[in-house]
Design an enzyme around this catalytic site. Structure first.
Site, short mmCIF file in Angstrom:
data_model
loop_
_atom_site.label_atom_id
_atom_site.label_comp_id
_atom_site.label_asym_id
_atom_site.label_seq_id
_atom_site.Cartn_x
_atom_site.Cartn_y
_atom_site.Cartn_z
CG ASP A 143 -1.75 1.21 1.36
OD1 ASP A 143 -2.70 1.30 0.57
OD2 ASP A 143 -1.49 2.08 2.22
CG HIS A 188 -9.98 -0.34 -1.60
ND1 HIS A 188 -8.97 -0.81 -2.41
CD2 HIS A 188 -9.37 0.41 -0.66
CE1 HIS A 188 -7.81 -0.36 -1.99
NE2 HIS A 188 -8.03 0.39 -0.92
CG ASP A 189 -8.32 3.50 -2.60
OD1 ASP A 189 -8.91 3.51 -1.50
OD2 ASP A 189 -7.14 3.15 -2.74
CD GLU A 212 -2.38 2.59 -3.39
OE1 GLU A 212 -3.51 3.05 -3.51
OE2 GLU A 212 -1.71 2.72 -2.36
#
Ligand code: NOJ
Length: 575
Positions: A231, A351-352, A285
């Protein structure tokens, strides 16, 4: 001397032969560097929203366990779980307070062990989310760190002593005032937080911290997890002298905050310490600012990561729409930048983001089904590893809440407060978040027509999308032409046709403003993909007679009309 030159000639002959042979082999494409993670379809689950087993309104590990047969039935190979570690949930698990424990809302470590075992029994791999650019301010490390300036954990985070004056400005994505330095009176110092105040950034310059992280990753790898998603890792390395950024660029997050000094050193170290010791895949990410950055992260000979996902394509969709040509260009240029070396990930939703069909397709009743299937065809027919977000297989849509009270996303609420503080246009802001807030993509999975879509028997942590009565798994299981069954067919098509994984990508009819058309080609096999990204009929010039080709899949139930595509029509032919 003569002997030596004979020896040299001998060496040259042997190595010359070998290099010549490998050249020939690579020309026959027999040398494809096959890897499970290249061939995998990754299904992303937001654990909070997938299935609640105990009626507290929050999805959990037992809930996921109870749905493994469904996941298996999709044909996917791996599941990426958003963070499941202990967390006070300022940012739904992206603020970890204990990396070696399971969040209470989600269950226990034995639930985790049972889930992993059951996944492996079904040959489904598990990818964990590793959140190590920052921790929670409730992590023991931070509690120690802030307690005194000479605490051994002080250097686990970034501190700026206030007697030096105010630190140079750093932008925070999630802070109410977008200020990444938070003053802490306890030690008269500021700490750095690129995300919320409850997500202090970890200091990767500290070798002790790095070792703790590698040990923690090994803890999960020893349990048998199959991969790690890092992340926000491109922001982990910082110039800890914290120079002022050039005027006007202080908020240029990717250009100035990403890919800091030593990032590659840390990744190489992580590779040696963790990745090289286990059969795990790694994906970051973010992919930096340039193709070179992306290659530097993922090229195999660099021994860092396997994949990264870039945001250029994801960010194209705007409330006012997007240009199909733009989307085509972005995907085509990324493909060609990675044609020879490295590996891509293919992603448009997670999910973002708000929902795939609401952003890139059309969620109006007339076109939802067709455009969702078209997008599935696209994601499953590109070169690279597809990441597919839970619920998109049903064509789930944005919830589009009208009231701010219905939103739960911390940065969205913080920005609302910021808009109040700066006297911003709240009406405009509400319109914006209706389209783009990440809560749109976090509503409970729509399983059936029972209360709360069968996601929970309690009160869901986030309101259920009202359209669950018509869009749900149970209804789509019974319909051979549903989005769900189309997704299964498309995954199977990819699995049955290696050309869709490794085959060369060539864009055709490049300037067509409505249709994305391309071929995938490998070992004499050639597939033609035609995708109408618009709600109007559109013609495409393929340069071949498609009537003579074999249709492998299409999203309409009636036969296609050669090169005249219907709205959102998707077709794959074998030539
Ligand atoms: C990226 C994650 O995907 C997002 O959900 C999270 O809020 C931030 N990183 C901070 O961890």
């Amino acid at each position: 001397m003569k002997l030596l030159s004979y020896f040299i000639v001998f060496l040259l002959t042997v190595f010359g032969f070998i290099s010549c042979k490998s050249k020939t082999d690579s020309q026959t494409t027999e040398q494809i560097d096959r890897k499970w993670w290249k061939e995998a379809v990754v299904y992303q689950i937001y654990p909070r929203s997938f299935k609640d087993s105990d009626g507290d309104g929050i999805g959990d590990l037992k809930g996921i366990l109870s749905k493994l047969d469904y996941i298996k039935s999709l044909g996917v190979d791996a599941v990426w779980l958003n963070p499941i570690y202990s967390s006070p949930n300022d940012d739904n698990g992206y603020d970890v307070s204990d990396y070696r424990n399971i969040m209470k809302d989600f269950g226990t470590m034995s639930d985790f062990d049972a889930l992993l075992k059951a996944m492996h029994e079904r040959k489904i791999k598990l990818v964990m989310d590793i959140v190590v650019n920052h921790s929670s301010d409730e992590h023991e490390w931070f509690k120690q760190s802030r307690s005194s300036r000479d605490n051994p954990y002080r250097n686990y985070y970034h501190w700026w002593n206030a007697e030096k004056g105010k630190p140079p400005y750093r932008y925070s994505l999630f802070d109410v005032n977008h200020d990444a330095w938070k003053y802490d009176s306890l030690t008269n110092a500021y700490y750095l937080h690129y995300f919320s105040q409850k997500q202090p950034d970890l200091n990767w310059e500290n070798p002790k911290l790095r070792q703790e992280i590698y040990d923690m990753m090994k803890f999960w790898a020893e349990k048998g997890v199959d991969g790690f998603r890092l992340d926000a890792f491109q922001f982990a390395a910082k110039d800890t002298t914290f120079p002022a950024f050039p005027k006007g660029f202080e908020k240029n997050f990717v250009q100035y905050y990403a890919m800091g000094p030593n990032l590659h050193t840390y990744l190489k170290e992580m590779h040696t310490e963790v990745f090289s010791k286990y059969d795990v895949m790694s994906v970051a990410e973010g992919a930096g600012n340039t193709f070179q950055d992306a290659h530097d992260l993922v090229d195999a000979d660099r021994n860092e990561l396997n994949m990264a996902y870039a945001f250029e394509a994801i960010d194209i969709a705007k409330p006012e729409g997007y240009s199909v040509l733009h989307l085509k260009n972005v995907f085509s240029k990324w493909d060609s930048a990675f044609a020879e070396k490295g590996w891509l990930s293919v992603v448009l939703a997670n999910h973002d983001q708000a929902r795939l069909v609401s952003r890139f397709g059309n969620d109006q009743p007339e076109f939802r089904d067709l455009s969702s299937k078209m997008l599935t065809t696209f994601l499953m027919s590109m070169r690279g590893t597809p990441y597919y977000y839970y619920g998109d297989e049903l064509g789930m849509t944005n919830a589009g809440f009208e009231k701010i009270e219905d939103y739960k996303d911390m940065p969205t609420l913080n920005e609302y407060q910021n808009q109040i503080n700066i006297g911003g246009d709240l009406k405009k802001y509400m319109e914006l978040i209706k389209f783009s807030c990440r809560d749109n993509g976090r509503t409970g999975m729509q399983w059936d027509t029972t209360a709360n879509a069968g996601f929970t028997t309690g009160t869901p942590w986030l309101k259920t999308n009202k359209n669950y009565v018509s869009i749900n798994v149970s209804a789509q299981e019974k319909d051979a032409n549903s989005c769900l069954n189309y997704f299964r067919k498309m995954v199977k098509l990819r699995k049955d046709n290696e050309v869709l994984v490794y085959g060369q990508f060539t864009s055709i009819d490049k300037n067509n403003p409505a249709v994305f058309a391309y071929t995938r080609e490998m070992k004499g096999k050639k597939l033609l993909v035609l995708l109408n990204f618009t709600n109007k009929p559109a013609a495409v010039n393929t340069g071949v007679d498609v009537n003579k080709a074999t249709l492998l899949i299409g999203n309409y139930t009636s036969a296609p009309a050669a090169e005249n595509l219907r709205p959102y029509e998707a077709l794959i032919y074998e030539l």
